[in-house]
Enzyme design. Sequence first.
Site, short mmCIF file in Angstrom:
data_model
loop_
_atom_site.label_atom_id
_atom_site.label_comp_id
_atom_site.label_asym_id
_atom_site.label_seq_id
_atom_site.Cartn_x
_atom_site.Cartn_y
_atom_site.Cartn_z
N TYR A 142 10.66 7.50 15.02
CA TYR A 142 10.63 7.89 14.12
C TYR A 142 11.92 8.97 13.87
O TYR A 142 12.03 8.31 12.47
CB TYR A 142 9.09 8.07 13.42
CG TYR A 142 9.39 8.37 12.25
CD1 TYR A 142 9.06 7.17 11.50
CD2 TYR A 142 9.31 9.48 11.39
CE1 TYR A 142 8.87 7.04 10.15
CE2 TYR A 142 8.78 9.47 10.36
CZ TYR A 142 8.91 8.33 9.97
OH TYR A 142 8.70 9.13 8.17
N LYS A 158 0.84 -1.20 -0.02
CA LYS A 158 -0.08 0.09 0.30
C LYS A 158 0.73 1.46 0.33
O LYS A 158 2.72 1.38 0.19
CB LYS A 158 -0.94 0.02 1.30
CG LYS A 158 -0.17 -0.02 3.01
CD LYS A 158 -1.03 -0.30 3.63
CE LYS A 158 -0.28 0.05 4.58
NZ LYS A 158 -0.91 0.08 6.65
N ASN A 193 0.26 8.32 8.43
CA ASN A 193 0.86 9.23 9.50
C ASN A 193 -0.64 10.14 9.58
O ASN A 193 -1.45 11.00 9.66
CB ASN A 193 1.27 10.50 9.02
CG ASN A 193 0.79 10.49 7.10
OD1 ASN A 193 -0.36 10.51 6.62
ND2 ASN A 193 1.67 11.68 5.94
N ASN A 238 11.78 0.64 1.57
CA ASN A 238 10.26 1.47 1.82
C ASN A 238 9.94 1.21 2.90
O ASN A 238 8.93 2.35 3.69
CB ASN A 238 10.06 1.77 0.67
CG ASN A 238 8.22 2.61 0.80
OD1 ASN A 238 7.92 3.29 0.94
ND2 ASN A 238 6.98 0.84 1.24
N1 LIG Z 1 3.49 9.00 3.88
C1 LIG Z 1 4.28 10.68 4.14
O1 LIG Z 1 3.76 11.42 4.87
C2 LIG Z 1 5.64 9.94 4.86
C3 LIG Z 1 6.40 11.00 4.59
C4 LIG Z 1 7.93 10.79 5.13
C5 LIG Z 1 8.57 9.52 4.71
N2 LIG Z 1 8.13 8.60 4.60
C6 LIG Z 1 7.81 6.79 5.14
O2 LIG Z 1 7.26 6.65 3.25
C7 LIG Z 1 7.63 5.29 3.30
C8 LIG Z 1 6.18 4.81 3.11
O3 LIG Z 1 5.58 4.69 4.33
P1 LIG Z 1 4.05 5.45 3.47
O4 LIG Z 1 3.68 6.89 3.91
O5 LIG Z 1 3.99 4.30 2.14
O6 LIG Z 1 2.34 4.52 4.61
P2 LIG Z 1 1.96 3.14 4.62
O7 LIG Z 1 0.75 3.69 3.41
O8 LIG Z 1 1.57 3.17 5.94
O9 LIG Z 1 3.15 1.95 4.07
C9 LIG Z 1 4.01 1.60 5.36
C10 LIG Z 1 4.32 0.09 4.63
O10 LIG Z 1 5.02 -0.15 5.59
C11 LIG Z 1 5.06 -1.83 6.04
N3 LIG Z 1 6.18 -1.75 6.71
C12 LIG Z 1 6.03 -2.10 8.12
N4 LIG Z 1 6.40 -3.10 8.48
C13 LIG Z 1 6.78 -3.58 8.10
C14 LIG Z 1 7.92 -4.74 7.93
N5 LIG Z 1 8.05 -5.41 9.41
N6 LIG Z 1 8.11 -5.78 7.02
C15 LIG Z 1 8.03 -5.01 6.20
N7 LIG Z 1 6.82 -3.74 5.92
C16 LIG Z 1 6.34 -3.47 6.36
C17 LIG Z 1 3.26 -1.82 5.83
O11 LIG Z 1 2.98 -3.00 6.07
P3 LIG Z 1 2.03 -3.38 6.02
O12 LIG Z 1 -0.06 -3.11 5.58
O13 LIG Z 1 1.71 -4.37 6.48
O14 LIG Z 1 2.07 -2.73 7.93
C18 LIG Z 1 3.47 -0.37 4.84
O15 LIG Z 1 3.02 -1.57 3.61
C19 LIG Z 1 7.84 4.92 4.58
O16 LIG Z 1 9.09 4.49 5.16
C20 LIG Z 1 7.36 6.32 5.65
O17 LIG Z 1 8.39 6.34 6.87
C21 LIG Z 1 5.89 9.08 4.35
#
Ligand SMILES: NC(=O)c1ccc[n+]([C@@H]2O[C@H](COP(=O)([O-])OP(=O)(O)OC[C@H]3O[C@@H](n4cnc5c(N)ncnc54)[C@H](OP(=O)(O)O)[C@@H]3O)[C@@H](O)[C@H]2O)c1
Length: 307
Positions: free
Chosen positions: A232, A23, A268, A97
Site C-alpha cells: 500500500y 461507499k 483501515n 479514489n
Molecule cells: N480511510 C482512510 O483513513 C484513508 C486514508 C488514506 C487514504 N485513503 C484512500 O481513500 C480511498 C478511499 O478509501 P476509503 O477509506 O473510502 O475505503 P473503502 O470504504 O474501503 O472504499 C474503497 C473503495 O474502493 C473500491 N475498490 C476496490 N477495488 C476496486 C476495483 N478494482 N475497482 C473499483 N473499485 C474498487 C471499493 O469497492 P468494493 O466495495 O467493491 O470493495 C470501495 O468502493 C482509497 O484510495 C484509500 O487508499 C483512505
Amino acid sequence: MGTNNNSSGETEEKIAVVTGANKGIGFETVRQLARQGVTVILTARDEKRGIEATASIKGEVGRVIFHQLDVRDPDSVASLAQFIQTEFGRLDILVNNAGASGVIVDVEGLKALKIDPMTWLSGKATNIVQGVIQQTYEAAEVCLDTNYYGCKRVTQALIPLLQRSTFGARIVNVSSLRSELGRIPNEETRSKLANVDNLTEEGLETLLQRFLEDLKHGVIEAKGWCMMLPAYSISKAVLNAYTRVLAKRYPDMCINCVHPGYVDTDINWHTGPMTVEEGAKGPVMLALLPNGGPSGRYFDQTEMAEF
Ligand SMILES: NC(=O)c1ccc[n+]([C@@H]2O[C@H](COP(=O)([O-])OP(=O)(O)OC[C@H]3O[C@@H](n4cnc5c(N)ncnc54)[C@H](OP(=O)(O)O)[C@@H]3O)[C@@H](O)[C@H]2O)c1
C-alpha cells in the site's frame, strides 16, 4: 459552481467521475460534488452495490448516474469511456479514489490491540501489527494493480475526454500519508521518487517490479521498503510520483494527489477517527479548483504539503 454558459449561451453542466464510489470517501465525494451542482458518474465494481449507493443519494442539485467500473479490468474501463463519450462527449473531473489495502488482516486480533490513532499515524505501530497484518504476495499484486495501475488505466482511457473539458480539467488522485517519502527507509528509492525531472512511468513501474521481487524473496525489510502496509505504501508513493508526471505532461489541467485524512472506513478496519464528510473535503476542493490553481502537488486534506 457546477455549470457554465457555452459559446451559444446554453448552460453546460460540469461532469465528474469518481472511482470506487459505492461507499466510504468515494461515495461522500460524489454526494458533495452533486451538492455543488456537478453531474457525477458514481462508479463501482459491483453493479448491485453501485446501484444501491446511487439510489441512496437524493435531493442534491446535481444528477448522480451509475456506471460499472472495475479499475483492474481493461474492458470495464473501456466501457466507461465509451459511455461518457456517447452521453456527454467530454469530462471535466476525474477522482481516482478506488483503493485496496493490500494486506490480509486478523480483524479481531487487530481490534484487541486497541492501537490509538496517534500511534497508527506516527509509524510506531509497525512492529505491534506484524502479528495481525500479513503482507502476502497475492494481496500486494492486487494492491499495486488497483492503486497505481488501476488509476493509470482509468486516467489514460479518460484523458481524451478530459482534454475536451470546457471548464478546465481536474484529476484528483486519492493517495495516503503512507505515501510520504520520509516514511521510506531506502534512501535511493526516496531520491528516485523525489527526482521530478527524471520521473517516468517506466521508471516507476521498474520500481514496483523490484518491490514485488523483494517481497517474493522475503527481503523487503532488508531492502529498505516501508514495513507498515508495504505494498500500500509504495503503491501510493508511486501514485504521487505519477501525479507529477501527468501534471507535467498536461499543463492545462490541474492534477493533484491528496491524503484525505485518517477516516473511519472499511479500508483501515474502522481505525480512523475522522468522518467521511471530513475525509471528502480535500478531494472535493481539488476537484473544484479554480483555473490557474496548483498542479502536480500533494495535499494533506485541504492543505498543500511536502511529498
Ligand atoms: N480511510 C482512510 O483513513 C484513508 C486514508 C488514506 C487514504 N485513503 C484512500 O481513500 C480511498 C478511499 O478509501 P476509503 O477509506 O473510502 O475505503 P473503502 O470504504 O474501503 O472504499 C474503497 C473503495 O474502493 C473500491 N475498490 C476496490 N477495488 C476496486 C476495483 N478494482 N475497482 C473499483 N473499485 C474498487 C471499493 O469497492 P468494493 O466495495 O467493491 O470493495 C470501495 O468502493 C482509497 O484510495 C484509500 O487508499 C483512505
